[in-house]
Write an enzyme that holds these catalytic residues in place. Structure first.
Site, PDB file in Angstrom:
ATOM      1  N   GLY A  12      49.424  85.704  77.117  1.00 42.27           N
ATOM      2  CA  GLY A  12      50.040  84.525  77.172  1.00 42.27           C
ATOM      3  C   GLY A  12      50.227  83.882  78.709  1.00 42.27           C
ATOM      4  N   MET A  91      45.295  82.376  68.207  1.00 44.52           N
ATOM      5  CA  MET A  91      44.031  82.442  67.648  1.00 44.52           C
ATOM      6  C   MET A  91      44.031  82.437  66.110  1.00 44.52           C
ATOM      7  SD  MET A  91      42.666  82.454  70.198  1.00 44.52           S
ATOM      8  CE  MET A  91      40.882  82.932  70.059  1.00 44.52           C
ATOM      9  N   ILE A  93      43.438  79.664  62.758  1.00 45.43           N
ATOM     10  CA  ILE A  93      43.148  78.531  62.555  1.00 45.43           C
ATOM     11  C   ILE A  93      44.323  77.790  61.503  1.00 45.43           C
ATOM     12  CG2 ILE A  93      41.395  76.699  61.239  1.00 45.43           C
ATOM     13  CD1 ILE A  93      39.251  78.857  62.415  1.00 45.43           C
ATOM     14  N   LEU A  94      44.825  76.769  61.607  1.00 46.74           N
ATOM     15  CA  LEU A  94      46.045  76.153  61.107  1.00 46.74           C
ATOM     16  C   LEU A  94      45.545  75.187  59.965  1.00 46.74           C
ATOM     17  CD1 LEU A  94      48.141  75.183  64.110  1.00 46.74           C
ATOM     18  CD2 LEU A  94      48.767  76.872  62.412  1.00 46.74           C
ATOM     19  N   ASN A 108      46.892  71.705  72.095  1.00 46.40           N
ATOM     20  CA  ASN A 108      46.208  73.000  72.378  1.00 46.40           C
ATOM     21  C   ASN A 108      45.248  73.003  73.555  1.00 46.40           C
ATOM     22  OD1 ASN A 108      44.699  75.618  71.533  1.00 46.40           O
ATOM     23  ND2 ASN A 108      42.897  74.713  70.929  1.00 46.40           N
ATOM     24  N   HIS A 110      41.631  74.613  75.201  1.00 47.58           N
ATOM     25  CA  HIS A 110      40.294  75.063  74.626  1.00 47.58           C
ATOM     26  C   HIS A 110      39.472  75.218  75.970  1.00 47.58           C
ATOM     27  CE1 HIS A 110      37.033  75.954  72.088  1.00 47.58           C
ATOM     28  NE2 HIS A 110      36.466  75.319  72.825  1.00 47.58           N
ATOM     29  N   SER A 137      39.761  71.858  78.439  1.00 51.19           N
ATOM     30  CA  SER A 137      40.089  70.593  77.749  1.00 51.19           C
ATOM     31  C   SER A 137      41.742  70.983  77.286  1.00 51.19           C
ATOM     32  CB  SER A 137      39.496  70.207  76.741  1.00 51.19           C
ATOM     33  OG  SER A 137      38.284  69.928  77.216  1.00 51.19           O
ATOM     34  N   ASP A 146      39.241  72.103  67.060  1.00 50.39           N
ATOM     35  CA  ASP A 146      38.922  71.612  68.564  1.00 50.39           C
ATOM     36  C   ASP A 146      38.422  70.242  68.584  1.00 50.39           C
ATOM     37  OD1 ASP A 146      37.639  75.080  68.965  1.00 50.39           O
ATOM     38  OD2 ASP A 146      39.675  74.166  69.205  1.00 50.39           O
TER      39      ASP A 146
HETATM   40  C1  GRF Z   1      42.546  81.039  77.041  1.00 47.27           C
HETATM   41  O1  GRF Z   1      41.402  80.958  77.678  1.00 47.27           O
HETATM   42  C2  GRF Z   1      42.524  79.828  76.232  1.00 47.27           C
HETATM   43  O2  GRF Z   1      41.625  78.762  76.538  1.00 47.27           O
HETATM   44  C3  GRF Z   1      41.880  80.337  74.931  1.00 47.27           C
HETATM   45  O3  GRF Z   1      42.628  81.699  74.818  1.00 47.27           O
HETATM   46  C4  GRF Z   1      42.699  82.334  76.210  1.00 47.27           C
HETATM   47  C5  GRF Z   1      44.289  82.698  76.326  1.00 47.27           C
HETATM   48  O4  GRF Z   1      44.684  83.019  77.384  1.00 47.27           O
HETATM   49  N1  GRF Z   1      42.308  79.508  73.681  1.00 47.27           N
HETATM   50  P1  GRF Z   1      46.063  83.393  77.531  1.00 47.27           P
HETATM   51  O5  GRF Z   1      46.666  84.132  76.325  1.00 47.27           O
HETATM   52  O6  GRF Z   1      46.772  82.263  77.679  1.00 47.27           O
HETATM   53  O7  GRF Z   1      46.140  84.213  78.694  1.00 47.27           O
END
Ligand code: GRF
Length: 197
Positions: A12, A91, A93-94, A108, A110, A137, A146
């Site tokens: 997080g 992580m 997929i919705l 989101n 990415h 992004s 995405d």
């Molecule tokens: C980040 O790089 C984000 O872009 C990707 O997952 C990673 C999560 O990192 N979707 P964190 O849990 O916010 O540290």
């Protein structure tokens, strides 16, 4: 004042930058929930320590029933009277049904310069492609993975001796700048894209 839920699966770090930003006096949104699909997500404890309500919807008991999992997440969001969702390292997929229910109000982050490198392993793919520039992004979430409208991007140069790990670390720094900036603008009703150098 927009009521924000942040969905996480791991440590997080993006969630923390959003929570810190929303503590600022003039921020047009405040966090009302942090939800994880993983009971061991390190971000849950960090959010609770800041006094943010947390919830867990463990996806494992749902097996392949994605719709049932999404319905349980949706129920938590509605119960917290959320009106804006931020996916931050979430992580899962919705389903199209879920994203349709939050269309235009779910963001989101990415780790690539979309539309390049949708999906996983973005840093490795950018290096293998010989790209000079990479980045991250923030986009609106739609049914296609995405693929939604981009609301902001930050660019990062790829260095000759970069590994996916060293590149990911520099991109993460930019993610932490970009996501709060985009959320602030979006929550104030402005959807024009931000480009951070
Ligand atoms: C980040 O790089 C984000 O872009 C990707 O997952 C990673 C999560 O990192 N979707 P964190 O849990 O916010 O540290």
């Amino acid at each position: 004042m927009r009521r924000v839920a942040i969905l996480i699966s791991g440590g997080g770090s993006n969630m923390m930058t959003l929570l810190r930003a929303m503590e600022e006096g003039d921020f047009p949104a405040r966090a009302v929930l942090v939800l994880a699909n993983n009971p061991d997500a390190g971000g849950l404890e960090k959010a609770a320590a800041l006094g943010i309500p947390t919830a867990v919807v463990d996806h494992r008991p749902f097996g392949k029933d994605r719709a049932a999992f999404d319905a349980a997440v949706d129920a938590e969001l509605r119960a917290a009277d959320v009106d804006l969702v931020c996916l931050a390292g979430f992580m899962r997929i919705l389903t199209p049904e879920f994203t349709a229910g939050w269309e235009g109000r779910m963001l989101n982050i990415h780790p690539s310069l979309l539309p390049l490198y949708k999906g996983l392993h973005t840093h490795q793919r950018a290096i293998e492609a010989g790209d000079a520039v990479h980045g991250c992004s923030v986009h609106l979430v739609t049914a296609a993975l995405d693929d939604g409208p981009v609301l902001g991007q930050a660019r990062v140069a790829i260095l000759p001796d970069d590994t996916p790990e060293t590149l990911a670390a520099r991109v993460l720094v930019q993610e932490h700048r970009l996501y709060p900036a985009v959320l602030k603008r979006f929550a104030s009703g402005d959807q024009t894209a931000i480009i951070l150098e």
